[in-house]
Design an enzyme around this catalytic site. Structure first.
Site, PDB file in Angstrom:
ATOM      1  N   HIS A 219      12.015 -17.063  46.405  1.00  0.00           N
ATOM      2  CA  HIS A 219      11.829 -17.146  44.951  1.00  0.00           C
ATOM      3  C   HIS A 219      12.168 -18.541  44.438  1.00  0.00           C
ATOM      4  O   HIS A 219      13.046 -18.726  43.597  1.00  0.00           O
ATOM      5  CB  HIS A 219      12.673 -16.085  44.247  1.00  0.00           C
ATOM      6  N   ASN A 220      11.430 -19.528  44.921  1.00  0.00           N
ATOM      7  CA  ASN A 220      11.677 -20.924  44.594  1.00  0.00           C
ATOM      8  C   ASN A 220      10.522 -21.503  43.783  1.00  0.00           C
ATOM      9  O   ASN A 220       9.625 -20.776  43.351  1.00  0.00           O
ATOM     10  CB  ASN A 220      11.900 -21.710  45.888  1.00  0.00           C
ATOM     11  N   PHE A 221      10.517 -22.827  43.601  1.00  0.00           N
ATOM     12  CA  PHE A 221       9.481 -23.453  42.786  1.00  0.00           C
ATOM     13  C   PHE A 221       8.093 -23.281  43.397  1.00  0.00           C
ATOM     14  O   PHE A 221       7.104 -23.149  42.676  1.00  0.00           O
ATOM     15  CB  PHE A 221       9.792 -24.938  42.589  1.00  0.00           C
ATOM     16  N   HIS A 223       7.018 -20.720  45.034  1.00  0.00           N
ATOM     17  CA  HIS A 223       6.572 -19.375  44.659  1.00  0.00           C
ATOM     18  C   HIS A 223       6.112 -19.372  43.208  1.00  0.00           C
ATOM     19  O   HIS A 223       5.074 -18.776  42.879  1.00  0.00           O
ATOM     20  CB  HIS A 223       7.708 -18.379  44.854  1.00  0.00           C
ATOM     21  N   ASP A 369       2.039 -11.973  41.147  1.00  0.00           N
ATOM     22  CA  ASP A 369       3.387 -12.083  41.707  1.00  0.00           C
ATOM     23  C   ASP A 369       3.442 -11.650  43.171  1.00  0.00           C
ATOM     24  O   ASP A 369       4.231 -12.189  43.953  1.00  0.00           O
ATOM     25  CB  ASP A 369       4.354 -11.238  40.868  1.00  0.00           C
ATOM     26  N   GLN A 420       5.121  -4.772  56.429  1.00  0.00           N
ATOM     27  CA  GLN A 420       3.919  -5.113  55.683  1.00  0.00           C
ATOM     28  C   GLN A 420       2.898  -3.990  55.625  1.00  0.00           C
ATOM     29  O   GLN A 420       2.214  -3.835  54.610  1.00  0.00           O
ATOM     30  CB  GLN A 420       3.265  -6.368  56.281  1.00  0.00           C
TER      31      GLN A 420
END
Length: 528
Positions: A219-221, A223, A369, A420
């Site tokens: 959940h970083n930049f 993403h 998302d 998955q």
């Protein structure tokens, strides 16, 4: 004067009155005294004798000698092998392609010279090992300075078109470049003009957003960029501007940029179980999503970063309400509720109905998302590695703190393939299919790639299961064989059993191997 003396092989840059590079072409509008162009020589013909001498003196390199040396090496290789290695031809082609780009009018802008707009990647995913959670001021400053230096440059048409596709490969792009592309989304959708967003304010907003994304695996930049890029692509693929107001699309795009601000890598379940400050502040109700919203509007409260500062009070209120709805919708505990509401209105969906449009905006940000599996596999799979790393970090922390551990995050229980197949089958496909029911053209862009991903991970899971069963069978056979052919100790004579006892043993068990199998079965059950 230097530009006036430029030769036919020199490379020039032309700037408009705003300082942006523009393409030199026959279609260029004539300038006037009020709209003067600025022409600059950025590279000259190195074959020129004077320039060649100057360059050699500056670099300490004799280009003629280097070229002669390369020719000699090529002859030597050809003489030794009898054929020129394919890598030499490949390098020649790359040099020739790059030369053509430099000489082509269409590619005399920033991005496009060095980027290969393909689906493959040789880059590894970013796990942010051994880095502090928060970005340092020095780290931010380096990226932001680079961003501002590039922000006035034009982007090639190829990149602009590529940016609108779900196949976009984020692993080729640095953070500063992605900030330029986010800026491009606002200008390409004409938001800067329609909502009077000053460029300096937009740049400061994006800079503040960048500062507030942390160094965590998923959940970083990057993403943040991927979610926004998918949102941007869906806006174009569904021709959303024809059916929704620009202010609603501005709300969606800005929500995507802000949707995970200041995420620390631990989900809502951890926040609630650990009784963190966020869980206490928001009474266990979507603590993370509420926090992301709050940080977004803290940024927007600063005049220098408020891209909505020229809107009316009613417009701002509408955007704030919409952003809160969109960002809170990304809490997966609300997934079924939002999806069921969308299913209920689909048969009678009306773009003139505000409630219908509100639910659609929530569905689109949810799709964006969790859309990684709609991208090519070599783009999507590194993201899965990042996500699992973040999950495992959380489960390790939960174990240390004596908190409940989510089964799908436990590194001792989770396999990439099994995690998955279930997620794609029961979460992704039902969501994507419903959106495609409203926009049928999304079938090829979203659903087909996700089905391929499901097949890929299903095959991986089947292969793992077959390997596991094969290994278990081999171990079982080895143990039986070892027991049946036990060798006597050195110096001892093998024990000869009486025939009648052996007959009795076979009568009871059927065979020695069956008896061994019966003895071992409780132990195997415990392992499972």
């Amino acid at each position: 004067l230097s530009a006036a003396e430029a030769g036919p092989h020199d490379i020039l840059k032309l700037y408009n009155t705003k300082g942006s590079i523009i393409n030199i072409s026959p279609n260029l509008e004539a300038n006037t005294l009020q709209t003067r162009y600025k022409l600059e020589v950025v590279a000259v013909d190195c074959k020129s004798e004077v320039i060649g001498l100057d360059l050699a003196a500056a670099l300490g390199i004799d280009l003629c000698a280097m070229e002669k040396r390369l020719q000699e090496l090529e002859k030597k290789v050809l003489g030794m092998t009898g054929a020129m290695p394919s890598i030499v031809y490949e390098m020649r082609n790359r040099v020739e392609t790059f030369r053509e780009k430099l000489e082509s009018v269409e590619h005399l802008s920033w991005l496009g010279l060095f980027k290969e707009l393909t689906e493959g990647t040789d880059k590894l995913s970013h796990f942010y090992h051994n880095r502090p959670l928060r970005k340092s001021e020095e780290e931010c400053q380096q990226v932001l300075e680079k961003y501002l230096q590039m922000s006035t440059l034009e982007v090639t048409k190829d990149v602009k078109q590529y940016l609108k596709t779900p196949t976009f490969n984020n692993w080729y792009w640095e953070d500063a470049e992605m900030m330029v592309l986010l800026q491009l989304m606002y200008t390409d959708l004409d938001f800067t003009t329609k909502f009077n967003i000053e460029m300096e304010v937009l740049q400061q907003f994006l800079s503040d957003v960048y500062r507030h994304y942390n160094n965590i695996p998923f959940h970083n930049f990057k993403h943040c960029f991927c979610v926004t890029q998918m949102m941007y692509g869906l806006i174009w693929l569904t021709d959303l501007q024809s059916n929704m107001d620009d202010i609603d699309i501005l709300t969606m795009l800005t929500s995507a940029i802000c949707h995970d601000l200041d995420h620390t890598g631990y989900n809502n379940a951890y926040q609630i179980n650990a009784r963190t400050e966020l869980a206490l502040r928001y009474n266990d109700i979507s603590p993370l999503e509420n926090h992301h919203c709050a940080v977004a509007f803290e940024i927007l409260e600063k005049p220098g970063s408020n891209i909505f500062r020229n809107l009316t009070t009613e417009q701002y209120k509408r955007i704030r309400e919409g952003m809160i709805k969109c960002i809170l919708a990304t809490d997966m505990t609300r997934h079924n509720d939002i999806l069921n509401r969308f299913r209920a209105i689909l048969p009678v969906f009306d773009f003139n109905n505000k409630e219908h449009k509100d639910i659609l905006t929530m569905i689109i940000i949810k799709v964006s998302d969790i859309s990684n599996e709609a991208r090519p596999m070599d783009v999507a799979e590194p993201w899965l590695d990042c996500l699992l790393q973040e999950f495992f970090n959380q489960s390790d922390k939960e174990k240390l703190e004596g908190l409940p551990v989510s089964p799908f995050m436990d590194r001792d229980k989770v396999r990439k393939s099994s995690s998955q197949t279930g997620f794609i089958r029961f979460v992704l496909l039902p969501l994507f299919i419903e959106l495609a029911n409203l926009f049928p053209n999304l079938e090829q862009h979203l659903i087909d790639p996700v089905r391929k991903a499901l097949d890929y991970y299903t095959e991986m899971e089947n292969a793992l299961e077959m390997g596991k069963q094969s290994q278990a069978g081999s171990e079982k056979g080895a143990k039986v064989s070892e027991k049946d052919t036990e060798k006597p100790k050195s110096g001892e004579q093998p024990e000869h059993k009486k025939p009648e006892k052996a007959t009795q043993l076979r009568a009871v068990t059927g065979s020695v191997s069956h008896k061994a199998k019966a003895v071992r079965s409780p132990q195997n059950s415990d392992k499972k």
